[in-house]
Design an enzyme around this catalytic site. Structure first.
Site, PDB file in Angstrom:
ATOM      1  N   GLY A 149       0.815  -1.267  -0.182  1.00 48.13           N
ATOM      2  CA  GLY A 149       0.070   0.026  -0.075  1.00 48.13           C
ATOM      3  C   GLY A 149       0.679   1.380  -0.002  1.00 48.13           C
ATOM      4  CB  CYS A 150       0.236   4.557  -1.117  1.00 47.06           C
ATOM      5  SG  CYS A 150      -1.494   4.881  -0.116  1.00 47.06           S
ATOM      6  CE1 TYR A 151      -1.333   8.391   4.413  1.00 47.93           C
ATOM      7  CE2 TYR A 151      -3.181   6.815   4.050  1.00 47.93           C
ATOM      8  CZ  TYR A 151      -2.625   7.926   4.316  1.00 47.93           C
ATOM      9  OH  TYR A 151      -3.571   9.160   4.332  1.00 47.93           O
ATOM     10  CB  THR A 152       2.332  -0.037   3.987  1.00 49.85           C
ATOM     11  OG1 THR A 152       2.194  -0.229   2.422  1.00 49.85           O
ATOM     12  CG2 THR A 152       0.921  -0.257   4.642  1.00 49.85           C
ATOM     13  CB  ALA A 154       5.396   6.638   2.730  1.00 42.04           C
TER      14      ALA A 154
END
Length: 346
Positions: A149-152, A154
């Site tokens: 995922g995107c948050y993960t 980063a």
């Protein structure tokens, strides 16, 4: 390579098409949509005009799609990708699958089922978590990759050196992350309307965001023990980008130089991770439309905490770009192929 994209009308699907248009050894064979079959992709996304003459097809023809593809990117809601992956790999055992959703991200299927509220129907699949910088060797041998995922992406990239080298107290990790509105997807939702988002910032899903267990599982694997974090996402009024600010208490005796060394040894040779060093301030605009992750870290001597900050484009390094990076590794071609573009600025 013959490529098909299942679920191509979301933002991540459109970004895949944009990036693949400049990929030297990729040919997009089929693009599908169950909501708009028979529609030209350029009618939905005019910026792709002259790059893709294709019309969207339906998954009714999955057998033909699987047989004629070397790799399938899946951009479907959770619960659907594993069904496509299970059927497609049975049709074509040499097929590679890269899922941009959550279905293939978790080693612990019970955790997936708890957070996503659907049964996992492809438990026998041998999958690899596709955070390339951490799992490159496994990705190279993989048939099915769960794209992070995107948050993960980063947050894990920011914290991995600290956790892996046992520099921080694992009970003190806090992630405060902010995402552009495209992270909410293309569907209509009151919370992402212009008048709701413009000139405003809000937290959401506090204590319950589905990227939380994903971050915990990966960091726990690096630490060699289970851990629990506080993760708070925020929505900010811009189309793209994620800024993740991560906090943790340093263990006794850990020096700033030890933190510097941890980041340098982990990412010093990584092309897509740009280290800004101790005292650096990543900026989302500097990674826009690129596959780069900019990383900086700070040592607060007063509180004895380390603050690691990362910036990515949520649609590229946080989705489509990372998927292509994984594909390049899986097919043993230059990892930068199709991705070696400077960020768009301003």
């Amino acid at each position: 390579m013959k490529i098909s994209i299942v679920g191509a009308t979301g933002y991540a699907g459109a970004e895949l098409l944009r990036l693949l248009a400049s990929h030297q050894v990729a040919e997009v064979k089929y693009i599908t949509s169950e909501s708009q079959p028979g529609t030209a992709i350029a009618d939905i996304y005019p910026h792709l005009t002259r790059f893709y003459p294709q019309t969207l097809t339906s998954l009714v023809d999955l057998e033909k799609l699987a047989a004629e593809s070397d790799v399938i990117f899946i951009g479907l809601p959770h619960g659907h990708a594993m069904e496509v992956g299970r059927k497609a790999t049975a049709i074509n055992p040499t097929l590679k699958i890269i899922d941009l959703g959550a279905d293939y991200r978790f080693k612990n299927h019970a955790v997936y089922e708890e957070w996503y509220k659907v049964p996992h129907t492809h438990r026998e699949a041998k999958t690899v978590y596709g955070l390339t910088e951490l799992n490159r060797n496994q990705v190279r041998e993989a048939s099915i990759v769960g794209n992070p995922g995107c948050y993960t992406t980063a947050s894990i990239l920011a914290l991995a050196p600290l956790v892996k080298n046992k520099l921080v107290d694992l009970t003190t990790i806090i992630v405060d992350a902010k995402s552009g509105v495209s992270g909410a997807g293309r569907g209509l939702n009151l919370g992402s309307h212009f008048s709701e988002v413009s000139e405003s910032v809000k937290a959401y899903n506090v204590g319950g965001h589905r990227h939380t267990p994903e971050i915990e599982e990966v960091l726990g694997g690096l630490a060699g023990e289970e851990l629990t974090i506080n993760f708070t996402p925020h929505l900010i009024p811009m189309p793209r980008g994620i800024l993740s600010t991560c906090y943790a208490n340093l263990k006794a005796g850990v020096t700033p130089e030890m933190v510097d060394e941890a980041y340098t040894s982990q990412y010093g040779n990584e092309y897509f991770v740009r280290l800004l060093g101790r005292g650096g301030y990543p900026v989302t605009k500097n990674t826009r439309s690129s596959n780069f992750c900019d990383l900086g870290w700070h040592i607060d001597k007063r509180t004895k905490r380390v603050i690691a900050i990362s910036a990515i484009d949520n649609l590229v390094k946080g989705a489509a770009g990372q998927a292509i990076q994984n594909m390049n590794v899986m097919f043993n071609i230059d990892e930068k192929t199709g991705l070696n573009n400077a960020p768009v600025y301003p």
